[in-house]
Scaffold this active site. Structure first.
Site, PDB file in Angstrom:
ATOM      1  N   HIS A 127     -34.134 -24.841   4.358  1.00  0.00           N
ATOM      2  CA  HIS A 127     -32.896 -24.808   5.159  1.00  0.00           C
ATOM      3  C   HIS A 127     -33.102 -25.357   6.576  1.00  0.00           C
ATOM      4  O   HIS A 127     -32.122 -25.663   7.264  1.00  0.00           O
ATOM      5  CB  HIS A 127     -32.347 -23.385   5.279  1.00  0.00           C
ATOM      6  CG  HIS A 127     -31.911 -22.775   3.981  1.00  0.00           C
ATOM      7  ND1 HIS A 127     -30.968 -23.364   3.169  1.00  0.00           N
ATOM      8  CD2 HIS A 127     -32.295 -21.628   3.342  1.00  0.00           C
ATOM      9  CE1 HIS A 127     -30.786 -22.612   2.091  1.00  0.00           C
ATOM     10  NE2 HIS A 127     -31.581 -21.561   2.166  1.00  0.00           N
ATOM     11  N   ASP A 164     -34.764 -23.952  -5.884  1.00  0.00           N
ATOM     12  CA  ASP A 164     -34.439 -22.689  -5.232  1.00  0.00           C
ATOM     13  C   ASP A 164     -32.980 -22.316  -5.540  1.00  0.00           C
ATOM     14  O   ASP A 164     -32.138 -23.194  -5.753  1.00  0.00           O
ATOM     15  CB  ASP A 164     -34.640 -22.843  -3.720  1.00  0.00           C
ATOM     16  CG  ASP A 164     -34.513 -21.536  -2.957  1.00  0.00           C
ATOM     17  OD1 ASP A 164     -35.550 -20.891  -2.734  1.00  0.00           O
ATOM     18  OD2 ASP A 164     -33.372 -21.171  -2.581  1.00  0.00           O
ATOM     19  N   HIS A 166     -30.790 -21.459  -3.567  1.00  0.00           N
ATOM     20  CA  HIS A 166     -29.894 -21.979  -2.526  1.00  0.00           C
ATOM     21  C   HIS A 166     -30.045 -23.492  -2.370  1.00  0.00           C
ATOM     22  O   HIS A 166     -31.132 -24.036  -2.592  1.00  0.00           O
ATOM     23  CB  HIS A 166     -30.223 -21.319  -1.184  1.00  0.00           C
ATOM     24  CG  HIS A 166     -30.160 -19.813  -1.219  1.00  0.00           C
ATOM     25  ND1 HIS A 166     -31.275 -19.035  -1.430  1.00  0.00           N
ATOM     26  CD2 HIS A 166     -29.105 -18.977  -1.111  1.00  0.00           C
ATOM     27  CE1 HIS A 166     -30.912 -17.755  -1.414  1.00  0.00           C
ATOM     28  NE2 HIS A 166     -29.608 -17.692  -1.233  1.00  0.00           N
ATOM     29  N   ASP A 251     -35.848 -17.514  -6.458  1.00  0.00           N
ATOM     30  CA  ASP A 251     -34.748 -16.567  -6.272  1.00  0.00           C
ATOM     31  C   ASP A 251     -33.594 -16.817  -7.241  1.00  0.00           C
ATOM     32  O   ASP A 251     -32.600 -16.089  -7.228  1.00  0.00           O
ATOM     33  CB  ASP A 251     -34.250 -16.545  -4.819  1.00  0.00           C
ATOM     34  CG  ASP A 251     -34.233 -17.903  -4.161  1.00  0.00           C
ATOM     35  OD1 ASP A 251     -34.523 -18.911  -4.850  1.00  0.00           O
ATOM     36  OD2 ASP A 251     -33.926 -17.979  -2.953  1.00  0.00           O
TER      37      ASP A 251
HETATM   38 ZN   LIG Z   1     -33.345 -19.437  -1.632  1.00  0.00          ZN
END
Ligand SMILES: [Zn+2]
Length: 314
Positions: A127, A164, A166, A251
Site C-alpha cells: 500500500h 494479497d 487487498h 489474508d
Molecule cells: Zn492485505
C-alpha cells in the site's frame, strides 16, 4: 544437487511495534518462525538478510517520505495515516532490513545459488506510495525489489503478481506508467483501499501493463483457479517476464479476520505452483516472493508452509 529454495528472514522483523490488538503484530514473526523451524523440510535453506540502504529506498520513495518515517521511529508510537499505520522505535530499521531481505533473495536467485526464494518479513509494503505510508505499510518493499532488479541485474520485464486480500494501490501507482513492469492483482472488491477496478489498466506507456482482477466476497480456491486459468496465466505468459516477484499476502485465507475470501492452504499452494510454472517457462524459474498481509496467526503459518513447499515443488 539442484539449488535450494531459500527462506530469507530474521527474528528482528518482530521489532517494528504496533499498538496492542493491532492485526499487523510482531506475533506474525515470533509465532511463525518457530513453527516453520520445526515443520519445514530440511532442504529449504534459511538465509539471513543483508543490510538495506537509503539508496534502495530512494529508488522508489521521496526523501521527504523516508525522513518522515525515520523521524517517527524514535521513542513512542506515531500514527502516520488514517489507515492504522504506525511507526515507533525500530520501525525504520526493521523496514530497512525488509529491503535488505528482498535484495538478498534477489541476489541469490539471480546468481543461481537459489532456485527461488520467499522473504518472510514485516512491515508489509504494497500500500505504501512513493510519498506516503499507508495501510500498515511504511515502504513499498516489492517496488524496491523491482527497481533493484532493473538497476542491479538489468532485468527488462518484471512481473509482479499480488494475491494479497487487498489491492496493492501503492505498487500499481508506482508502476502504472511503466511498461517494463506488469502488475497483476487479485483482491477482494469492494474492500480497503477501494482501488483495483478492472478499468485501471495503466496509463501512458504503461497502458495495458496493469491487470486488476477483483474477486467477489466469498470467492475461494475454485474462483481463484478459474481466474488464474482465464486471466493471470495468459497475461503472464504473453508478457514473457525475465523475473517474477510475488506480493504474497495470506489474508485472503478463509480464517483471516480482515476479509471475506475463502482460500485454503491448498489454494495458496496451487497458485504458487502456477506462478512458479510461469517463471520456469520464461526465466529459468527466477522468482522471489515477499510476505505482505495475513493476520490469523495459525493460518498464516500454515499458508507460508504450504507456499514454501510448493516453491520447492513438493
Ligand atoms: Zn492485505
Amino acid at each position: 544437487m539442484p539449488s535450494p529454495t531459500i527462506l530469507v528472514t530474521h527474528p528482528d522483523f518482530a521489532l517494528h511495534p504496533t499498538p496492542r490488538g493491532h492485526p499487523e503484530s510482531p506475533e506474525r514473526i515470533t509465532a511463525t518462525l518457530p513453527l516453520l523451524r520445526s515443520s519445514l523440510p530440511k532442504t529449504i535453506c534459511w538465509v539471513e538478510p543483508g543490510p538495506g540502504t537509503r539508496d534502495l529506498l530512494r529508488s522508489v520513495h521521496t526523501e521527504g517520505h523516508i525522513r518522515r518515517v525515520e523521524e517517527a521511529s524514535r521513542d513512542r508510537l506515531v500514527l502516520l495515516d488514517q489507515g492504522d499505520t504506525y511507526a515507533g522505535p525500530h520501525s525504520f530499521d526493521t523496514a530497512l532490513l525488509a529491503v535488505g531481505a528482498v535484495t538478498t533473495a534477489i541476489d541469490r536467485v539471480a546468481s543461481g545459488e537459489a532456485t527461488n526464494a520467499f522473504a518472510l518479513l514485516r512491515p508489509p509494503g504494497h500500500h505504501a506510495r512513493a510519498n506516503a505510508p499507508m495501510g500498515f505499510c511504511l515502504f513499498n518493499t516489492v517496488a524496491v525489489a523491482a527497481r533493484y532488479l532493473q538497476r542491479k541485474h538489468g532485468c527488462r520485464r518484471i512481473l509482479i503478481l499480488d494475491w494479497d486480500l487487498h489491492h496493492g494501490n501503492g505498487t500499481q501507482e508506482i508502476f502504472e506508467e511503466d511498461a517494463s513492469v506488469l502488475y497483476i492483482s487479485l483482491h477482494e472488491h469492494p474492500l480497503y483501499p477501494g482501488t483495483g477496478s478492472t478499468l485501471e489498466q495503466g496509463r501512458g506507456e504503461g497502458e495495458g501493463f496493469t491487470l486488476n482482477l477483483p474477486m467477489e466476497p466469498g470467492s475461494g480456491d475454485a474462483e481463484y483457479r478459474a481466474a488464474f486459468e482465464e486471466k493471470v496465466l495468459p497475461a503472464a505468459d504473453a508478457f514473457e517476464p525475465d523475473f517474477v516477484l510475488v506480493s504474497a499476502g495470506f489474508d485472503a485465507h478463509r480464517d483471516d479476520p480482515l476479509g471475506n475470501l475463502q482460500l485454503s492452504e491448498d489454494g495458496f499452494a496451487e497458485m504458487t505452483r502456477a506462478i512458479r510454472g510461469v517463471a520456469e517457462r520464461h526465466c529459468q524459474g527466477k522468482l522471489v516472493s515477499v510476505l505482505e498481509g495475513g493476520y490469523q496467526i495459525a493460518a498464516l503459518g500454515r499458508s507460508i508452509h504450504a507456499h514454501l513447499c510448493a516453491l520447492e515443488n513438493r
